[in-house]
Design an enzyme around this catalytic site. Structure first.
Site, short mmCIF file in Angstrom:
data_model
loop_
_atom_site.label_atom_id
_atom_site.label_comp_id
_atom_site.label_asym_id
_atom_site.label_seq_id
_atom_site.Cartn_x
_atom_site.Cartn_y
_atom_site.Cartn_z
N SER A 118 43.21 28.51 87.17
CA SER A 118 42.54 29.21 86.07
C SER A 118 42.57 28.40 84.79
CB SER A 118 43.21 30.56 85.83
OG SER A 118 42.60 31.23 84.74
N ASP A 119 41.45 28.43 84.09
CA ASP A 119 41.41 27.92 82.73
C ASP A 119 42.23 28.88 81.86
OD1 ASP A 119 40.71 26.33 80.61
OD2 ASP A 119 38.79 27.31 80.25
N LYS A 120 42.66 28.41 80.70
CA LYS A 120 43.47 29.25 79.83
C LYS A 120 42.62 30.05 78.85
CE LYS A 120 45.43 27.45 76.24
NZ LYS A 120 44.81 28.29 75.15
#
Length: 911
Positions: A335-337
């Protein structure tokens, strides 16, 4: 030397070269730009500034490739057989199914050409350049290497530029680097190993200028830009099969060989018993048709399509049907933040003022939350009366500020810098508002933020006190402290500056991943109209610190826990700083250690494949990651046999999104490039929606297994019945045309209802389906075998009984078919949740009840009446009308399938 003689442009590390050397190398005048003659030469040598992808396959070729599947081979084989039997209608139905499946696959398949087109669109813009000493505006497509480009606030960067001059330049590069806030640029040369996100003297195509002005030299255009390199990575990424398509392909190949083997065996048996070649061929044809699950592709498509609708209700749009099933098999989420795990809204979480530390609650741009001192809320009235130091610190952040919030589509959005927006909200939580303060302290002058000074200052007049002015200053702690001569205590009294104590607090805030700003003021008891840098070079009064971060979403924290309990690893891959990533990861429950388990892009770039494999297994947090490294991380996980879901929103995420088993793009903040490369788009940009989609995906997979466990025993029973008739040298109990009716009408109508089965309780407590787990497990094979044998006994027994007692073969075959369909119907009830749902409803009238399987059975009952009771249809299928008693006998025999089915539900449940 002419420009065409220049070589290795793409290999230059422009960020490490001085401005003079860049201009000399590219033969560009830093004041006059390029002459028109040079522009033409360079455009001829290097082409236009537009992205070009490799030529893709034609639409016809892509459509024909959809038929290159073993299961489609089986359907085509069935169609050819029925054509040979001259059953034109049935052949048309089977061949129609293959065409429909091919059309769906053709439409759903994502193509690299779409992503490249979206990339090209993303970099097409207007550009202001200096040529022949004149400022002109051109389409960015016409830019050439060496052009001198002017940038100002609001401009999209048209190519990769080495900055020459600038004033307060801030550029948002989130789409390319993942950096969550605009980057302050400078022109100093940098070390060769400086990673992309830290190349402060460069700006890249697709970047957005949020503040300031600059001039830069074009050093790369088109596919040579960083964005262009990403487009090449998209092309190189492999179109991966989903776990289900891989398993169905393997199953289909095996089934094809089994069918061909059984058909050959049937032909040999008939010939061996003295039959003619025609009889042998008919026997082989009948066995092949009975064993082929013609309706399976259609039912799988329907089940996936229903899953798409269910997932859409939970804020996720599926772009490719197979992605539905892949969700249920996911073992790792990368996941991207920013915006996915976090709010994408900078929020002040800590304040240090008057030698006291405060905690600020609430997240986002809504002024909901309070300021806590020792875990106790500080009353708004108490701040102005008893804690002037805190009020001054917040007031400074609100007045020394060029941003504002506005409502858009029911949401507060920031116009300006997200960091300044956070300061507005923290002041609002203390009851301070800008309109009120501007009434008493209007702004007279401003010194904008400049990278060389690292601060911003504003001059304000006190209307209540004549000839009294205040200069408010905010900036880096280092810049403020070296200009401060005192600080204020809790009550606003001047005390000696405790530099070491303040620096310790700064370090503590920074270690928590907070972005720290310092605040100061200078009071002037004289009439002035403007300020300059000399006015604030000394004698500042230090007011305090504010630490902010883009905080994690509360629902995302719960979703991460749910995924972890479901056996799914969650890994954060972000372009943001390591400390920030570590702090968010700790709050999310991704890491218990703030630093030890964080790998940076620089570290990843120095690793070989084995070291990378170890790193991806050991850590859940990867920061400052470049596009190539995101791609490598996904590939490393896939090499370990993981089913990888990857989230992203920027251009830099597109290659990894395409490579992942399921790419997930953000619908709100995502670029068109990311959406084109993805399999699924989140409409709310929320990680919690991924967890919800995985839950729905697991439900879809469970329903698919139920569907397969329902259809295959029908085909198994038919095949064994035909084989039994051939071995007994008897008449065929069921004709091929009757088998096609059962497979394409009754079985499809009944099995399609399983697509609507609700999710099973505790489905997110199960481990993910192992990628190497076969489609037909041992339990499922036993179930198929036992129910197939039951159908053999029921159908063949019914046929023999009626044939022996009446010698009416059409009646015997009709009752055999009706017995098989009755068995199907009762078997459906035994494996669906219809009966348990009804029982639960009777106990608790508020519980929903599932009617769909019953509706399917009613529809099939009506179809079977047409099949046997309508006079003009009887000749088509060689059937005969049944009496009421005969129909009851078929239903009664078929209903007995419930006994073995319920036993199997206990020892070999369908999951």
């Amino acid at each position: 030397m002419t420009f065409s003689q220049l070589e290795n442009l793409s290999e230059q590390q422009w960020h490490q070269i001085s401005i003079e050397d860049v201009a000399k190398y590219l033969k560009t005048d830093l004041n006059a730009g390029l002459p028109a003659a040079d522009v033409s030469q360079r455009q001829e040598a290097y082409g236009f500034n537009e992205l070009k992808g490799k030529k893709g396959k034609s639409a016809i070729a892509r459509f024909l490739m959809e038929f290159n599947q073993p299961l489609i081979y089986i359907l085509l084989f069935a169609g050819v057989i029925t054509l040979l039997l001259k059953d034109w209608v049935d052949a048309g139905v089977i061949l129609g199914v293959t065409v429909i499946n091919a059309v769906i696959g053709f439409i759903q398949e994502s193509k690299a050409e779409d992503a490249i087109a979206a990339l090209a669109k993303s970099v097409s813009t207007e550009a202001t350049v200096i040529r022949d000493g004149q400022k002109v505006q051109i389409n960015s497509r016409e830019l050439v290497i060496g052009d001198l480009v002017l940038l100002s606030s609001g401009d999209k960067v048209p190519a990769d530029l080495r900055l020459v001059t600038l004033r307060d330049l801030q550029v948002s590069e989130a789409a390319l680097t993942g950096e969550s806030v605009p980057v302050q640029k400078n022109i100093k040369p940098l070390a060769p190993e400086t990673v992309l996100a830290d190349r402060l003297n460069m700006v890249y195509a697709t970047g957005l200028v949020t503040f300031g002005q600059a001039k830069g030299i074009v050093v790369a255009i088109a596919n040579a830009t960083e964005t262009g390199r990403i487009s090449q990575l998209i092309e190189q990424s492999t179109n991966l099969e989903t776990p289900l398509t891989r398993k169905i392909k393997q199953f289909s190949k095996k089934l094809l060989y089994v069918i061909l083997g059984l058909s050959a065996f049937a032909f040999v048996v008939v010939i061996g018993k003295g039959g003619t070649w025609t009889e042998g061929f008919k026997g082989a044809v009948a066995l092949a048709v009975s064993a082929i699950p013609e309706g399976l592709p259609a039912v799988v498509t329907v089940t996936l399509a229903i899953g798409v609708g269910q997932i859409a209700n939970r804020h996720a749009i599926i772009r490719k049907l197979p992605a539905v099933e892949t969700l249920g098999s996911t073992t790792v989420i990368c996941s991207d933040k920013t915006g996915t795990l976090t709010e994408n809204q900078m929020t002040v979480q800590g304040i240090y003022a008057g030698e006291v530390s405060y905690v600020v609650t609430g997240v986002g741009y809504q002024a909901e939350g309070v300021i806590l001192e020792n875990d106790q809320p500080v009353e708004v009235s108490q701040i102005s009366a008893q804690i002037p130091a805190l009020q001054d610190c917040l007031q400074c952040g609100l007045l020394c500020n060029d941003s504002h919030l506005q409502e858009q589509d029911g949401q507060l959005t920031v116009v300006g810098d997200p960091t300044e927006a956070a300061l507005i909200v923290s002041a609002n939580k203390a009851g301070l508002t800008l309109p009120d303060l501007e009434q008493t302290q209007p702004r007279l002058d401003t010194i904008p933020f400049e990278s060389q000074f690292q601060y911003m200052a504003t001059l304000h007049q006190h209307r209540e006190i004549a000839n009294f002015h205040t200069i408010y200053v905010k900036g880096s702690a280092e810049a403020i402290l070296k200009r401060a001569s005192y600080q204020v205590d809790r009550h606003g009294e001047h005390i000696d500056l405790k530099r070491s104590q303040i620096e310790q607090v700064v370090d503590q805030m920074a270690s928590q991943g907070l972005r720290v700003l310092a605040f100061a003021k200078k009071e002037i008891a004289e009439q002035i109209q403007g300020i300059n840098h000399d006015d604030i070079d000394n004698d500042l009064g230090f007011l305090g610190l504010q630490g902010m971060i883009d905080p994690p979403r509360t629902e995302a924290i719960a979703a991460v826990r749910a995924c972890q309990s479901a056996g799914i690893q969650v890994k954060m891959i972000t372009g943001d700083h390591a400390l920030t990533a570590a702090a968010i990861a700790k709050q999310m429950g991704l890491s218990q250690d703030q630093q030890a388990l964080v790998f940076t892009g620089k570290q990843l770039g120095e690793m070989d494949e084995q070291a990378l494999a170890n790193a991806v297994e050991a850590s859940n947090v990867f920061a400052r990651v470049a596009p190539e490294q995101k791609l490598r991380l996904v590939e490393a996980l896939q090499a370990k046999g993981e089913i990888v879901a990857m989230t992203g929103d920027g251009v830099n995420d597109a290659p990894a999104l395409k490579q992942a088993d399921i790419g997930i793009a953000m619908g709100i903040t995502g670029t068109e490039v990311a959406k084109e490369a993805a399999d699924m788009v989140l409409t709310d940009d929320n990680f919690a929606s991924i967890e919800a989609a995985i839950e729905e995906g697991r439900t879809v997979y469970s329903n698919l297994i139920k569907t397969i466990g329902f259809i295959l025993p029908v085909n198994g029973g038919e095949a064994l019945t035909i084989l039994g008739g051939i071995l007994a040298a008897a008449n065929l109990p069921i004709l091929p045309v009757q088998i096609l009716w059962v497979n394409m009408v009754s079985s499809v109508a009944l099995s399609a209802t399983l697509a609507f089965e609700p999710k099973v309780k505790g489905i997110m407590k199960r481990s993910p389906i192992r990628p190497d787990q076969p489609l037909l497990t041992g339990q499922l094979l036993w179930r198929i075998l036992i129910i197939s044998i039951f159908n053999l006994i029921a159908v063949f027994g019914m046929f023999e009984w009626i044939w022996q007692t009446t010698e009416n073969i059409n009646l015997a075959r009709t009752m055999a078919v009706q017995t098989l369909v009755a068995s199907e119907s009762f078997y459906l009830l035994s494996i669906s949740q219809a009966v348990p749902s009804l029982l639960t409803y009777l106990k608790d009238r508020t519980s929903p009840v599932t009617y769909i399987p019953a509706i399917g059975i009613v529809c099939v009952f009506i179809l079977q009446i047409f099949f046997s009771q309508i006079a003009f249809i009887n000749p088509l299928f060689d059937t005969q009308a049944l009496s009421f008693i005969q129909a009851l006998i078929c239903i009664g025999v078929g209903a007995s399938v419930v006994v073995p089915a319920l036993l199997l539900n206990r020892v070999a449940p369908l999951r």
